[in-house]
Write a protein that holds these residues in place. Sequence first.
Motif, PDB file in Angstrom:
ATOM      1  N   GLU A 624      12.521  24.616  31.450  1.00 21.47           N
ATOM      2  CA  GLU A 624      13.392  23.444  31.556  1.00 21.47           C
ATOM      3  C   GLU A 624      13.310  22.599  30.272  1.00 21.47           C
ATOM      4  OE1 GLU A 624      15.520  22.251  33.778  1.00 21.47           O
ATOM      5  OE2 GLU A 624      15.346  23.899  35.213  1.00 21.47           O
ATOM      6  N   ILE A 625      12.070  22.422  29.772  1.00 23.49           N
ATOM      7  CA  ILE A 625      11.876  21.622  28.551  1.00 23.49           C
ATOM      8  C   ILE A 625      12.585  22.271  27.375  1.00 23.49           C
ATOM      9  CG2 ILE A 625      10.150  20.815  26.882  1.00 23.49           C
ATOM     10  CD1 ILE A 625       8.222  20.468  29.265  1.00 23.49           C
ATOM     11  N   ASN A 626      12.408  23.585  27.228  1.00 25.35           N
ATOM     12  CA  ASN A 626      13.071  24.305  26.121  1.00 25.35           C
ATOM     13  C   ASN A 626      14.582  24.146  26.203  1.00 25.35           C
ATOM     14  OD1 ASN A 626      10.649  25.214  25.052  1.00 25.35           O
ATOM     15  ND2 ASN A 626      10.691  27.140  26.240  1.00 25.35           N
ATOM     16  N   GLN A 627      15.114  24.224  27.409  1.00 24.57           N
ATOM     17  CA  GLN A 627      16.561  24.109  27.584  1.00 24.57           C
ATOM     18  C   GLN A 627      17.054  22.711  27.177  1.00 24.57           C
ATOM     19  OE1 GLN A 627      18.730  26.593  28.552  1.00 24.57           O
ATOM     20  NE2 GLN A 627      20.304  25.094  27.986  1.00 24.57           N
ATOM     21  N   LEU A 628      16.298  21.699  27.566  1.00 19.58           N
ATOM     22  CA  LEU A 628      16.672  20.333  27.218  1.00 19.58           C
ATOM     23  C   LEU A 628      16.586  20.094  25.698  1.00 19.58           C
ATOM     24  CD1 LEU A 628      14.870  18.401  30.119  1.00 19.58           C
ATOM     25  CD2 LEU A 628      17.338  18.607  29.781  1.00 19.58           C
ATOM     26  N   GLU A 629      15.533  20.657  25.051  1.00 23.55           N
ATOM     27  CA  GLU A 629      15.390  20.507  23.600  1.00 23.55           C
ATOM     28  C   GLU A 629      16.519  21.228  22.878  1.00 23.55           C
ATOM     29  OE1 GLU A 629      11.426  21.900  22.937  1.00 23.55           O
ATOM     30  OE2 GLU A 629      10.525  19.914  23.311  1.00 23.55           O
ATOM     31  N   ASN A 630      16.937  22.354  23.386  1.00 20.11           N
ATOM     32  CA  ASN A 630      18.083  23.063  22.778  1.00 20.11           C
ATOM     33  C   ASN A 630      19.365  22.251  22.911  1.00 20.11           C
ATOM     34  OD1 ASN A 630      16.532  25.261  21.979  1.00 20.11           O
ATOM     35  ND2 ASN A 630      16.942  26.401  23.905  1.00 20.11           N
ATOM     36  N   ASN A 631      19.472  21.560  24.043  1.00 18.69           N
ATOM     37  CA  ASN A 631      20.675  20.749  24.263  1.00 18.69           C
ATOM     38  C   ASN A 631      20.776  19.606  23.260  1.00 18.69           C
ATOM     39  OD1 ASN A 631      21.381  22.358  26.403  1.00 18.69           O
ATOM     40  ND2 ASN A 631      20.561  20.946  27.979  1.00 18.69           N
ATOM     41  N   HIS A 655       9.355  15.871  32.300  1.00 21.90           N
ATOM     42  CA  HIS A 655       8.942  17.257  32.498  1.00 21.90           C
ATOM     43  C   HIS A 655       7.596  17.538  31.828  1.00 21.90           C
ATOM     44  CE1 HIS A 655      13.052  18.009  33.897  1.00 21.90           C
ATOM     45  NE2 HIS A 655      12.602  19.175  34.369  1.00 21.90           N
ATOM     46  N   LYS A 656       7.358  16.954  30.628  1.00 17.23           N
ATOM     47  CA  LYS A 656       6.076  17.176  29.934  1.00 17.23           C
ATOM     48  C   LYS A 656       4.935  16.530  30.724  1.00 17.23           C
ATOM     49  CE  LYS A 656       7.780  17.783  25.199  1.00 17.23           C
ATOM     50  NZ  LYS A 656       7.792  17.257  23.819  1.00 17.23           N
ATOM     51  N   LYS A 657       5.225  15.349  31.305  1.00 13.03           N
ATOM     52  CA  LYS A 657       4.199  14.701  32.130  1.00 13.03           C
ATOM     53  C   LYS A 657       3.889  15.543  33.368  1.00 13.03           C
ATOM     54  CE  LYS A 657       3.210  10.261  34.311  1.00 13.03           C
ATOM     55  NZ  LYS A 657       3.736   8.907  34.629  1.00 13.03           N
ATOM     56  N   GLU A 658       4.940  16.082  33.985  1.00 12.03           N
ATOM     57  CA  GLU A 658       4.761  16.952  35.156  1.00 12.03           C
ATOM     58  C   GLU A 658       4.027  18.219  34.773  1.00 12.03           C
ATOM     59  OE1 GLU A 658       7.500  19.009  38.726  1.00 12.03           O
ATOM     60  OE2 GLU A 658       8.465  18.003  37.018  1.00 12.03           O
ATOM     61  N   LEU A 659       4.296  18.711  33.540  1.00  9.75           N
ATOM     62  CA  LEU A 659       3.631  19.924  33.054  1.00  9.75           C
ATOM     63  C   LEU A 659       2.144  19.679  32.904  1.00  9.75           C
ATOM     64  CD1 LEU A 659       3.850  22.833  31.948  1.00  9.75           C
ATOM     65  CD2 LEU A 659       4.309  21.840  29.683  1.00  9.75           C
ATOM     66  N   ASP A 660       1.777  18.519  32.398  1.00  5.79           N
ATOM     67  CA  ASP A 660       0.354  18.197  32.247  1.00  5.79           C
ATOM     68  C   ASP A 660      -0.353  18.190  33.601  1.00  5.79           C
ATOM     69  OD1 ASP A 660       0.688  17.971  29.534  1.00  5.79           O
ATOM     70  OD2 ASP A 660       0.988  15.781  29.589  1.00  5.79           O
ATOM     71  N   THR A 661       0.359  17.633  34.616  1.00  5.20           N
ATOM     72  CA  THR A 661      -0.230  17.581  35.964  1.00  5.20           C
ATOM     73  C   THR A 661      -0.487  18.984  36.485  1.00  5.20           C
ATOM     74  OG1 THR A 661       0.897  15.508  36.435  1.00  5.20           O
ATOM     75  CG2 THR A 661       0.102  16.784  38.329  1.00  5.20           C
TER      76      THR A 661
END
Length: 673
Positions: A624-631, A655-661
């Motif tokens: 999801e993060i990669n997709q948003l960064e590409n956008n 999403h990065k905060k959720e990823l850390d969790t």
Amino acid sequence: MSENDNLQEADGKKETVTEDNTTTKETTLNVEETSKDLAPTKKVNPSEPEHKPSATKTSEINEDKEPTDKEEPSDDKHVDEIEASNAEDAEDESNAERHDVEEKDYHAMSMDQLVNELNRLLKHHKIQTISKHVNQIKSEFNAKFEELLDEKKEEFINDGGNEIDFYYTNDTKKLFNQLYKEYRQNIKSYYREREQTLKQNLENRLAIIEEIKGLLNVEENINTTYKHFKELQEKWRNSGPIPRDKYNNAWNTYHHHVERFYDFLHLNNDLRDLDFKHNYEQKLKIIERAEELAADDNINRAFRELQVLHKMWKEELGPVAKEHREEIWERFSNATKSIHDKRQAYYKDLDKAYEKNLEKKEEIIAQIQTIAEDKINSHGAWQKKIKEIEALREAFFNAGKVPLKVNEATWAKFKDAVRSFNRGKNQFYKNLKKSQYENLQKKKELIDIAEANKDSDDFEVVTPLMKKIQNDWKKIGHVPRRDSDKIWKQFKKACNHYFDRIHAKKKEEHQHLYDAFDKKVKLLEELKSLKLEDDVKSNIKILRDKIAEWKSIGHVPQNKRYIDGKFYKAIDETFDTLKMDKSKLEMVKFESKLENLATDDNDTRKLDNEQNFIRKKISEIKSEINQLENNLQFFSNVESDNPLVKDVHKNIANHKKELDTWKVKLSKVRDMY
């Protein structure tokens, strides 16, 4: 006074002519019977003078010469038919009534219905009119009772009875026997009484003839003699039925001596002419009525009344003057011929219609025969065929009458076809019952095994056996309905008794597990009623203590483990009520969940599944993060404070905060191994 009233006066009998010109009299014939070719009877034509009064001498009048009844038959077939019909009714005036008894499909009736129909016939019809119907009912009842008897005998033998000891009857059979005995007694009594009555009536009529003969030799006033003669005529009219084989001869003898008396009466022309005049007037009325009937469209009604008119002409009225005899007889004969011809034409057309009906019925019979020949091997298929046969039966009865000459043969053919179908149906269900009795014996054997082992303590050996016989029970087919519930309850009781003992034994061996379950139920109730304080840390400690206490209680029975899920669901719901950071709360709940997953020391499958779930979740978030960064690359020329750009950056941060969790969760799961 009406014309019909004059006819009744001339007749002198209790006959009635209804408003539709139908004469009510028991001498009417059935429509189908009168359509037969009737043999002409030998008779004396009542219109022809047998003596010539003016040339008759006293010595000739006193001759006691009886008629030989050997006159040649008339060439007038239309008159012969009427004479034959009236002669047939001479013996029993209620003879024609039997044709009014409704013909029913006795084969379609049950035994109870047949008994009811027999009872109805005995109560509402004259005994002499129902013989044919009673015999048909008896035949059908006996056939059905024989089938029932075979079934009961087979059941008796299958239940262990000896064939020579078998006996069966029922209330329906007893009632039928009682009613049939009543019929036999009544019909015998009727024929015995009728024979005596006919014999006595014949003797009375012969005595009347002798009295009329004797009038010629009586020396008394002619008026007195004439009055006596009229009284004898009235007695003759009221003398009742006589044997049919004596009818024509008796009437011809009577007619002969009546003619002789009228010849004798020429000595007193006034009396003779008065009688001739009365007879002439009444015969004219009869002729006029016959001519009216010739125009009647109701052929059968016209013929029935014409029978009565001929009987009145022949039996009730004497001769007329010579000059009128040929004229009025010719006129009456022509009216009779007109009705006769119309009747013949009517029956000719009717026969054509009956032939078409016969074709329909033959087709229906053929269809029934085809169905009867089908090979049917299932209950459902038989039920379908039974409905088809019922529809064909209904169509057969609605198809109308067939020619009389083939009526009985067609009816017999139809019943044979239906019986053929019923034999196949009965044989199938008989075999089905036989199979059900075999199944009954097999299930009784399983019951014996279950009851023999229900108290056994050799659980390792008997348990597989009990499970096997339960499975065998399911594979055995149906048993007779009356035994089904009884044997099932017996088998179920024995099996339940055994398995209840096993469960009690296991419960005794694993009582500590049931005790643990009881404790957990109590702890769960405490958790649901728990009231937390405002101190979050204190609340967390309380909940952790509850979790620790739950784990310390230990395992519960396998079928009670659902209570663990209920407990941890309640824990999560309680955590959700705490006022703390969402991510921290999420981690506390996760740690609580891990403690639950680690309950089984030797079973790491739950931890493995949780670890795989977390890894999958981490992978999805990274994607999801990669997709948003590409956008974001599409917004290279857009200001950073653009709402769309700001929204994308916000999503990436979340999403990065959720990823850390999730990474922390993964680390904690790995620490559990």
